[in-house]
Scaffold this motif. Structure first.
Motif, PDB file in Angstrom:
ATOM      1  N   UNK A 183      65.318-101.009 107.669  1.00  0.00           N
ATOM      2  CA  UNK A 183      64.290-101.351 106.679  1.00  0.00           C
ATOM      3  C   UNK A 183      64.812-102.365 105.669  1.00  0.00           C
ATOM      4  N   UNK A 184      66.054-102.209 105.276  1.00  0.00           N
ATOM      5  CA  UNK A 184      66.657-103.146 104.331  1.00  0.00           C
ATOM      6  C   UNK A 184      66.708-104.543 104.933  1.00  0.00           C
ATOM      7  N   UNK A 185      67.233-104.649 106.133  1.00  0.00           N
ATOM      8  CA  UNK A 185      67.365-105.947 106.788  1.00  0.00           C
ATOM      9  C   UNK A 185      66.005-106.586 107.022  1.00  0.00           C
ATOM     10  N   UNK A 186      65.019-105.783 107.396  1.00  0.00           N
ATOM     11  CA  UNK A 186      63.687-106.349 107.665  1.00  0.00           C
ATOM     12  C   UNK A 186      63.008-106.849 106.389  1.00  0.00           C
ATOM     13  N   UNK A 187      63.507-106.425 105.241  1.00  0.00           N
ATOM     14  CA  UNK A 187      62.899-106.862 103.977  1.00  0.00           C
ATOM     15  C   UNK A 187      63.594-108.098 103.389  1.00  0.00           C
ATOM     16  N   UNK A 188      64.662-108.570 104.038  1.00  0.00           N
ATOM     17  CA  UNK A 188      65.401-109.719 103.517  1.00  0.00           C
ATOM     18  C   UNK A 188      64.666-111.028 103.776  1.00  0.00           C
ATOM     19  N   UNK A 189      64.872-111.972 102.891  1.00  0.00           N
ATOM     20  CA  UNK A 189      64.362-113.322 103.121  1.00  0.00           C
ATOM     21  C   UNK A 189      65.193-113.945 104.246  1.00  0.00           C
ATOM     22  N   UNK A 190      64.696-115.035 104.817  1.00  0.00           N
ATOM     23  CA  UNK A 190      65.451-115.702 105.883  1.00  0.00           C
ATOM     24  C   UNK A 190      66.828-116.143 105.374  1.00  0.00           C
ATOM     25  N   UNK A 191      66.855-116.647 104.165  1.00  0.00           N
ATOM     26  CA  UNK A 191      68.116-117.104 103.587  1.00  0.00           C
ATOM     27  C   UNK A 191      69.110-115.950 103.430  1.00  0.00           C
ATOM     28  N   UNK A 192      68.635-114.819 102.894  1.00  0.00           N
ATOM     29  CA  UNK A 192      69.511-113.658 102.724  1.00  0.00           C
ATOM     30  C   UNK A 192      69.950-113.107 104.072  1.00  0.00           C
ATOM     31  N   UNK A 193      69.043-113.136 105.037  1.00  0.00           N
ATOM     32  CA  UNK A 193      69.390-112.653 106.375  1.00  0.00           C
ATOM     33  C   UNK A 193      70.496-113.523 106.993  1.00  0.00           C
ATOM     34  N   UNK A 194      70.396-114.821 106.831  1.00  0.00           N
ATOM     35  CA  UNK A 194      71.426-115.718 107.355  1.00  0.00           C
ATOM     36  C   UNK A 194      72.752-115.515 106.621  1.00  0.00           C
ATOM     37  N   UNK A 195      72.689-115.296 105.326  1.00  0.00           N
ATOM     38  CA  UNK A 195      73.907-115.002 104.566  1.00  0.00           C
ATOM     39  C   UNK A 195      74.557-113.729 105.081  1.00  0.00           C
ATOM     40  N   UNK A 196      73.754-112.699 105.310  1.00  0.00           N
ATOM     41  CA  UNK A 196      74.280-111.438 105.833  1.00  0.00           C
ATOM     42  C   UNK A 196      74.912-111.644 107.206  1.00  0.00           C
ATOM     43  N   UNK A 197      74.240-112.402 108.087  1.00  0.00           N
ATOM     44  CA  UNK A 197      74.805-112.684 109.418  1.00  0.00           C
ATOM     45  C   UNK A 197      76.154-113.396 109.285  1.00  0.00           C
ATOM     46  N   UNK A 198      76.223-114.366 108.398  1.00  0.00           N
ATOM     47  CA  UNK A 198      77.453-115.119 108.183  1.00  0.00           C
ATOM     48  C   UNK A 198      78.571-114.206 107.680  1.00  0.00           C
ATOM     49  N   UNK A 199      78.252-113.331 106.758  1.00  0.00           N
ATOM     50  CA  UNK A 199      79.246-112.401 106.225  1.00  0.00           C
ATOM     51  C   UNK A 199      79.738-111.429 107.295  1.00  0.00           C
ATOM     52  N   UNK A 200      78.818-110.981 108.143  1.00  0.00           N
ATOM     53  CA  UNK A 200      79.204-110.077 109.228  1.00  0.00           C
ATOM     54  C   UNK A 200      80.118-110.788 110.232  1.00  0.00           C
ATOM     55  N   UNK A 201      79.814-112.055 110.519  1.00  0.00           N
ATOM     56  CA  UNK A 201      80.685-112.832 111.423  1.00  0.00           C
ATOM     57  C   UNK A 201      82.079-112.985 110.811  1.00  0.00           C
ATOM     58  N   UNK A 202      82.129-113.280 109.519  1.00  0.00           N
ATOM     59  CA  UNK A 202      83.420-113.424 108.834  1.00  0.00           C
ATOM     60  C   UNK A 202      84.201-112.125 108.892  1.00  0.00           C
TER      61      UNK A 202
END
Length: 127
Positions: free
Chosen positions: A102-121
């Protein structure tokens, strides 16, 4: 009456946030008297001392002895405090996967991409 109680809590919450802001801006631990002076609201020193003491008991602040009292400093910055709150909320629900979904589905595209980038790091580890 219930709305008056909510206003009192909001004012207290704002005061706590202001106390933390003063401490985050300081380069060194501050006493209740110093924090009160920086707030410049005409509060009783005991009001500020109580807030500092409660934040210490919650683990938000550390304290160091000075003269006949204590000086306080934050355990972490504002982002760290928010992250700790988020973690505590996540840990309070047994359906962690649903909460995260639910948290992830509520993120903006920008925040979602930031989260993906952080997870990759985090996956790649320190370089």
């Amino acid at each position: 009456m219930p709305s008056e109680r909510r206003d009192e809590r909001r004012e207290h919450g704002e005061l706590v946030a202001d106390v933390l802001a003063v401490l985050w801006e300081s380069d060194e631990p501050m006493t209740a008297q110093q924090v009160n002076a920086a707030l410049d609201r005409g509060l009783a020193r005991t009001t500020v001392a109580t807030i500092l003491s409660r934040l210490y008991e919650k683990g938000t602040l550390r304290r160091v002895p000075v003269l006949r009292g204590f000086a306080y400093e934050p355990m972490e910055d504002a982002a760290g405090l928010v992250a700790r709150r988020m973690r505590r909320e996540l840990e309070s629900d047994p359906r962690r996967d649903l909460v995260l979904k639910r948290f992830v589905s509520s993120l903006s595209e920008s925040d979602e991409e930031t989260l993906r980038s952080l997870l990759r790091e985090a996956e790649d580890g320190p370089e």
